[in-house]
Design an enzyme around this catalytic site. Structure first.
Site, PDB file in Angstrom:
ATOM      1  N   GLU A 609       0.812  -1.214   0.000  1.00  0.00           N
ATOM      2  CA  GLU A 609       0.000   0.000   0.000  1.00  0.00           C
ATOM      3  C   GLU A 609       0.848   1.268   0.000  1.00  0.00           C
ATOM      4  O   GLU A 609       0.324   2.347  -0.252  1.00  0.00           O
ATOM      5  CB  GLU A 609      -0.986  -0.003   1.174  1.00  0.00           C
ATOM      6  CG  GLU A 609      -0.338   0.226   2.508  1.00  0.00           C
ATOM      7  CD  GLU A 609      -1.319   0.132   3.674  1.00  0.00           C
ATOM      8  OE1 GLU A 609      -2.078  -0.832   3.722  1.00  0.00           O
ATOM      9  OE2 GLU A 609      -1.300   1.035   4.515  1.00  0.00           O
ATOM     10  N   HIS A 645       6.265 -11.148   6.110  1.00  0.00           N
ATOM     11  CA  HIS A 645       4.855 -11.474   5.918  1.00  0.00           C
ATOM     12  C   HIS A 645       4.140 -10.290   5.291  1.00  0.00           C
ATOM     13  O   HIS A 645       4.386  -9.152   5.653  1.00  0.00           O
ATOM     14  CB  HIS A 645       4.207 -11.834   7.254  1.00  0.00           C
ATOM     15  CG  HIS A 645       2.708 -11.810   7.206  1.00  0.00           C
ATOM     16  ND1 HIS A 645       1.993 -12.760   6.514  1.00  0.00           N
ATOM     17  CD2 HIS A 645       1.808 -10.926   7.692  1.00  0.00           C
ATOM     18  CE1 HIS A 645       0.701 -12.463   6.605  1.00  0.00           C
ATOM     19  NE2 HIS A 645       0.563 -11.352   7.312  1.00  0.00           N
ATOM     20  N   GLU A 669      -0.710 -13.450   2.104  1.00  0.00           N
ATOM     21  CA  GLU A 669      -2.154 -13.696   2.018  1.00  0.00           C
ATOM     22  C   GLU A 669      -2.529 -14.130   0.606  1.00  0.00           C
ATOM     23  O   GLU A 669      -2.137 -13.518  -0.362  1.00  0.00           O
ATOM     24  CB  GLU A 669      -2.910 -12.404   2.367  1.00  0.00           C
ATOM     25  CG  GLU A 669      -4.380 -12.465   2.050  1.00  0.00           C
ATOM     26  CD  GLU A 669      -5.157 -11.233   2.526  1.00  0.00           C
ATOM     27  OE1 GLU A 669      -4.696 -10.563   3.476  1.00  0.00           O
ATOM     28  OE2 GLU A 669      -6.201 -10.959   1.945  1.00  0.00           O
ATOM     29  N   HIS A 698      -9.919 -14.135   8.177  1.00  0.00           N
ATOM     30  CA  HIS A 698     -10.889 -13.052   8.364  1.00  0.00           C
ATOM     31  C   HIS A 698     -12.284 -13.575   8.636  1.00  0.00           C
ATOM     32  O   HIS A 698     -13.172 -12.838   9.027  1.00  0.00           O
ATOM     33  CB  HIS A 698     -10.933 -12.156   7.120  1.00  0.00           C
ATOM     34  CG  HIS A 698      -9.588 -11.597   6.789  1.00  0.00           C
ATOM     35  ND1 HIS A 698      -8.701 -12.252   5.965  1.00  0.00           N
ATOM     36  CD2 HIS A 698      -8.967 -10.471   7.189  1.00  0.00           C
ATOM     37  CE1 HIS A 698      -7.594 -11.542   5.878  1.00  0.00           C
ATOM     38  NE2 HIS A 698      -7.724 -10.463   6.601  1.00  0.00           N
ATOM     39  N   CYS A 730      -2.832 -14.769   7.692  1.00  0.00           N
ATOM     40  CA  CYS A 730      -2.422 -13.642   8.532  1.00  0.00           C
ATOM     41  C   CYS A 730      -2.476 -14.084   9.999  1.00  0.00           C
ATOM     42  O   CYS A 730      -2.757 -15.246  10.288  1.00  0.00           O
ATOM     43  CB  CYS A 730      -3.353 -12.455   8.281  1.00  0.00           C
ATOM     44  SG  CYS A 730      -2.767 -10.903   8.989  1.00  0.00           S
TER      45      CYS A 730
HETATM   46  N1  GLN Z   1       2.590 -10.822  13.115  1.00  0.00           N
HETATM   47  C1  GLN Z   1       1.369 -10.096  12.984  1.00  0.00           C
HETATM   48  C2  GLN Z   1       0.211 -10.933  13.520  1.00  0.00           C
HETATM   49  O1  GLN Z   1       0.237 -12.099  13.372  1.00  0.00           O
HETATM   50  C3  GLN Z   1       1.088  -9.729  11.548  1.00  0.00           C
HETATM   51  C4  GLN Z   1      -0.155  -8.881  11.423  1.00  0.00           C
HETATM   52  C5  GLN Z   1      -0.421  -8.389  10.022  1.00  0.00           C
HETATM   53  O2  GLN Z   1       0.109  -8.869   9.079  1.00  0.00           O
HETATM   54  N2  GLN Z   1      -1.254  -7.425   9.894  1.00  0.00           N
HETATM   55  O3  GLN Z   1      -0.727 -10.432  14.065  1.00  0.00           O
HETATM   56 ZN    ZN Z   2      -1.086 -10.216   7.770  1.00  0.00          ZN
END
Ligand code: GLN
Ligand code: ZN
Length: 764
Positions: A609, A645, A669, A698, A730
Site C-alpha cells: 500500500e 509477511h 495472504e 478473516h 495472517c
Molecule cells: N505478526 C502479525 C500478527 O500475526 C502480523 C499482522 C499483520 O500482518 N497485519 O498479528
Molecule cells: Zn497479515
C-alpha cells in the site's frame, strides 16, 4: 477577492461521538431518531467551528454516517439487487446492509481510498444499471446549513472518479466498461445540482481525485463533455483534485468549462507554475497549501509567499487545505498530556482552519502587517523544529552516513543460506507455521487495561503475559506445528508496540482518524530521529524459546509498515525516516540472534500500500523500500532464517519486486482469492521459499483439510515442493481459540498429507 474555504471536515466528532452513536444504534440501544440527531448536532457544531475560524463558506455533504462513496451510490441509486431495497430513498437498513452486510446479503467490498488509510465502499456496476436519485442527503444538508445561517458549499464526488472507483459486475461474465455508464449517470448529477441551485447555491465543489492517478486516455477524454453538462446545471463548479500533482493534465484542466480548479500543493508543489501559466481569465484557482493529511503546523511565511505569487497571476484565488481534513485528527486542544514543545509544532483539523483563515487575511491589503504576529509564531515553530535536540540526533546522522551497500546484503547467496539453514533447523518438507499472533482473549485485554490503569503492577502483568505465551506454545506443540510463535499477547498493536519503545515517536490521547465506518485509528506521530534505547522484544521471545525445543520465530514489524501507519515528519524525506526505523529494527534483529533465536520474521503488511499513486513513481519507492527492509534484515548469519509477511493487498502486479527483499521465506495472504496470487508465478519464478496462505483468518469459518490440501496441490503446480511452507493468511489475534484450534489441526493434517504424497513419489 480571496476566499478561505475547506474541502471537508472530519465527521467523527472530537470525542468520537459518531462512533458511539452508530455502535449503540447497531446494537439496538438507541433509535434512528437519536442517530439522526447526533448527525445533525455534529454538522452544526462543525459548520460553526469553520465559520467562526474565519472561513467564507462551509463544506456540506462531507458528513456521512458511514462513507462518502457509499453516500454517492445512494444518491445515484446504485443499490445492488441483493439488498432488496424498498423503492424510494435508501433507508437506514439498506444503507447499513450495503456497508456491513445483513443476514441475507453480504456487504459490498471495501478498499483503500487512494493512498490513504481510509476505506470506502466499492460501488458495483452492471451493464443494465438504471440510475435514479435515491438520497437527498446533500440537498437536505444544504438546506439545513442555510437555515442555520451558514454559507454552504456543497461537495460531491465527481462522476468520473465515482465510476473509476467502482467494479464491473456483468451477470453472464460478459465484459463491459463502466465508463459507458457515464451518460446515464450525468442526469442524476445535474438534477441534484439544479436542486442546489434552486436553494441559492453559487458554488459546488466536485472532487475528481482520480485525476492524480494514471487514468487511461478514454477516461480523460470524457471530462470535457461531462463538465459541460454539469456546469450548465446552475451552480459554478470548483473541480477539486488532490493526493498528487495533475500537471500532466494542466492544459486539459484549464480548458474545462468549470468555474475553478483546486490543486493539492502539499503533494504537488511543483505543479503550480504549469497552472499559473495557463489559467484562463475569470477562473478561480484554489490552492491547497495547508497539508490535510498530516499533523504539522504550516510554515505560514512560505505558504503566504506561494499564495502571493499566484495572486499576481490569477483573477481569483482561494485558500484551502490540500484535501479534506478528514484525514487529520480533529482537535489538538484535547491533547493535554503531550509534551509542550512537541505540541507547539502541531496543528490538527481545527487548528488548520485557523491557518487557512490567517493566510487569507495575509493576502488582503496590508495583510502582512495584519498577520505579523502569526507569521512570527510560525517562524519560531519552524526554527525550533530545525534546532530542537528532541528531533536531531548526531548519532543517528552519523550511523546513516556510514551505511554501505554491504549493510543491505546478506553474507551468502540464498542457495547457500538455504543449505545451512536446512542443516541447522531440520524442518520437514512443507513446514507448518503461523503468522505471529494468537487470539487476543478478553483476559489478555483486561490484564493490559488493568496494567495501564495501575491496578496491576509490572510483575503481575509480566506473569499474566508469560502464562499466555506458555499456553500458546503448548497448544502449538500439541497441534504439531513445526515453527512456533510466542503469540504476541503482550502487543496491543503491531506499530504502537514498537513506537512506544522507540525515541522520536509520540502518542496522542484523542488523535483519531476514520479508517472505515465506525472504526478509527490513532496513528503515532514520528516527530524526531528514531533510536532504540533498549531491546524491545528479546526478553519475551527468549522466554518463549526457553519453553520449547522447536524453533521459535522472533516477531518484528518492519520499517515500511511502521512508517506507513504513522504520521510522518515532513522536514525530511519519508525514506530517511524509514531508514532510521530500519536501523532500530536491525539492532533488534541482531539482539534476537544473539539470544539464540534462529528464525526472525519482519512483517511488512503495508509494503504494497506504500506504492505511489502513479506508476512513474514506483521504481524509486521500490528501491528505497527494498533497501530499508534489507538494512533491517541483513545483519544476521547465513544460518539465521529471515521471514517476512504480507497481506491486505493484491500482490500479483508487484510480485517480482517482493523477491528483491531477499527474505529466506515470505508468508503471504492468498486464500481469499483462491490463490489467484499464483498466477503471478506463471510469469515470474519466485526464487526463495514461500508460504501462500491456505486459511482465510478473516472469517470464523473453519477450513477443512481437503480444502487446504487442494490449495497446496494447486500451489505445487506453480512452485516447487521444496519451496513451499504451510500457514494461514495472517495473524490469528481477531479469532477465538475455538476457531483456531480445529482450523490449525486441519492445516497440519493437510501438510502431513502433502509430505506423504511426496515420499511415495520419491519412492516411485
Ligand atoms: N505478526 C502479525 C500478527 O500475526 C502480523 C499482522 C499483520 O500482518 N497485519 O498479528
Ligand atoms: Zn497479515
Amino acid at each position: 477577492m480571496t476566499i478561505a474555504h475547506n474541502l471537508g471536515f472530519p465527521r467523527i466528532g472530537a470525542k468520537r461521538e459518531l462512533k458511539k452513536a452508530l455502535e449503540s444504534f447497531w446494537k439496538g440501544d438507541s433509535t434512528e431518531e437519536q442517530l439522526v440527531a447526533t448527525g445533525r448536532d455534529l454538522r452544526s457544531r462543525h459548520w460553526a467551528l469553520q465559520r467562526d475560524a474565519g472561513l467564507d463558506a462551509v463544506p456540506v455533504g462531507d458528513f456521512s454516517f458511514y462513507d462518502q462513496v457509499l453516500d454517492t451510490s445512494a444518491m445515484v441509486g446504485a443499490i445492488p439487487e441483493r439488498y432488496g431495497a424498498p423503492a424510494g430513498n435508501v433507508d437506514f437498513a439498506t444503507y447499513f446492509a450495503m456497508a456491513r452486510g445483513s443476514a441475507s446479503a453480504p456487504a459490498m467490498e471495501m478498499t483503500k481510498w487512494f493512498d490513504t488509510n481510509y476505506h470506502y465502499i466499492v460501488p458495483e456496476f452492471t451493464p443494465e444499471m438504471v440510475f435514479a436519485t435515491r438520497s437527498s442527503k446533500v440537498v437536505a444538508h444544504t438546506r439545513e446549513a442555510i437555515d442555520q445561517g451558514f454559507t454552504p458549499k456543497p461537495v460531491l464526488i465527481g462522476p468520473i472518479t465515482y465510476l473509476w472507483l467502482g467494479k464491473e459486475r456483468a451477470h453472464n461474465g460478459a465484459s463491459f466498461s463502466r465508463l459507458s455508464l457515464l451518460e446515464r449517470l450525468l442526469p442524476i448529477y445535474t438534477g441534484v445540482l439544479r436542486e442546489l441551485h434552486d436553494l441559492g447555491v453559487h458554488w459546488v465543489q466536485i472532487d475528481e481525485p482520480a485525476l492524480a492517478l494514471d487514468l487511461p486516455e478514454a477516461w480523460l477524454d470524457v471530462y470535457h463533455k461531462a463538465y459541460e453538462q454539469l456546469s450548465a446545471a446552475g451552480p459554478r463548479v470548483l473541480l477539486a483534485t488532490y493526493f498528487g500533482p495533475v500537471d500532466q493534465h494542466a492544459q486539459r484542466l484549464c480548458d474545462l468549462p468549470v468555474g475553478g480548479l483546486h490543486l493539492d500543493l502539499a503533494r504537488g508543489r511543483a505543479q503550480l507554475d504549469h497552472f499559473l501559466e495557463r489559467m484562463p481569465k475569470g477562473k478561480v484557482l484554489s490552492l491547497g497549501v495547508v497539508d490535510g493529511r498530516n499533523v504539522w503546523r504550516t510554515d505560514l511565511r512560505k505558504a503566504l509567499s506561494v499564495l502571493q505569487r499566484a495572486a499576481q497571476r490569477v483573477d481569483e484565488l482561494w485558500v484551502a487545505p490540500s484535501c479534506s481534513l478528514m484525514h487529520a485528527p480533529v482537535d489538538l486542544a484535547l491533547e493535554t498530556k503531550l509534551d509542550p514543545e512537541l505540541r507547539s509544532w502541531l496543528a490538527f483539523a481545527t487548528q488548520k482552519l485557523h491557518e487557512i483563515a490567517t493566510l487569507k487575511r495575509g493576502l488582503e491589503r496590508d495583510g502582512q502587517g495584519a498577520i505579523a504576529k502569526e507569521l512570527e509564531l510560525s517562524d519560531s515553530v519552524q526554527r525550533s523544529r530545525t534546532e530542537s535536540r528532541r528531533i536531531h540526533s548526531k548519532a543517528v546522522e552519523q550511523r546513516i552516513a556510514g551505511l554501505t551497500d554491504a549493510d543491505a546484503r546478506r553474507t551468502g547467496e540464498f542457495g547457500t543460506r538455504q543449505r545451512v539453514q536446512r542443516e541447522k533447523l531440520r524442518l520437514p518438507p512443507f513446514p507448518t507455521t503461523t503468522i505471529g499472533s494468537f487470539p487476543q482473549t478478553p483476559a489478555i485485554r483486561e490484564a493490559r487495561a488493568r496494567f495501564k490503569k495501575g491496578e496491576l503492577d509490572s510483575a503481575g502483568y509480566e506473569h499474566a503475559m508469560k502464562a499466555e505465551i506458555e499456553h500458546a506454545i503448548r497448544e502449538q506443540e500439541r497441534l504439531g506445528l513445526d515453527v512456533l510463535v510466542h503469540g504476541e499477547a503482550e502487543r496491543n498493536d503491531m506499530v504502537e508496540y514498537f513506537g512506544e519503545q522507540l525515541s522520536g515517536f509520540a502518542f496522542t490521547q484523542h488523535g483519531w482518524v476514520q479508517s472505515y465506518g465506525s472504526r478509527y485509528v490513532k496513528p503515532p506521530i514520528i516527530f524526531g530521529d528514531v533510536e532504540r534505547p533498549k531491546p524491545m522484544t528479546v526478553p519475551w521471545i527468549a522466554y518463549a524459546q526457553s519453553l520449547t525445543e522447536r524453533p521459535m520465530k522472533g516477531m518484528l514489524t518492519g520499517p515500511v509498515t511502521i512508517l506507513q501507519w504513522s504520521f510522518v515528519r515532513d522536514d525530511q524525506p519519508r525514506e530517511r525516516t524509514a531508514l532510521q526505523i530500519a536501523l532500530a529494527i536491525r539492532d533488534e534483529v541482531a539482539d534476537l540472534e544473539r539470544a539464540g533465536i534462529r528464525i526472525i520474521q519482519i512483517d511488512e503488511p503495508a509494503f504494497r500500500e506504500g506504492l505511489p499513486l502513479r506508476r512513474r513513481d514506483w521504481p524509486s519507492y521500490i528501491e528505497w523500500a527494498t533497501r530499508v527492509f534489507r538494512i533491517a534484515s541483513s545483519s544476521v548469519a547465513d544460518t539465521t532464517q529471515v521471514h517476512t509477511h504480507m497481506c491486505y493487498s493484491e500482490f500479483n502486479e508487484v510480485f517480482d519486486t517482493l523477491a528483491l527483499l531477499d527474505a529466506d521465506v515470505i508468508t503471504i495472504e492468498s486464500s481469499r482469492s483462491g490463490m489467484e496470487l499464483l498466477d503471478a508465478f506463471k510469469r515470474f519464478k519466485y526464487p526463495n521459499e514461500i508460504g501462500p496462505g491456505v486459511y482465510d483468518i478473516h472469517s470464523p469459518r473453519i477450513p477443512s483439510e481437503d480444502e487446504m490440501r487442494a490449495l497446496l496441490e494447486k500451489a505445487t503446480s506453480f512452485l516447487s515442493r521444496d519451496q513451499l511452507w504451510v500457514n494461514p493468511d495472517c495473524g490469528l489475534k481477531t479469532r477465538r481459540w475455538e476457531e483456531v484450534l480445529p482450523a490449525l489441526r486441519n492445516m497440519v493434517a493437510a501438510a502431513q498429507h502433502m509430505r506423504r504424497s511426496e515420499t511415495t513419489r520419491n519412492r516411485i
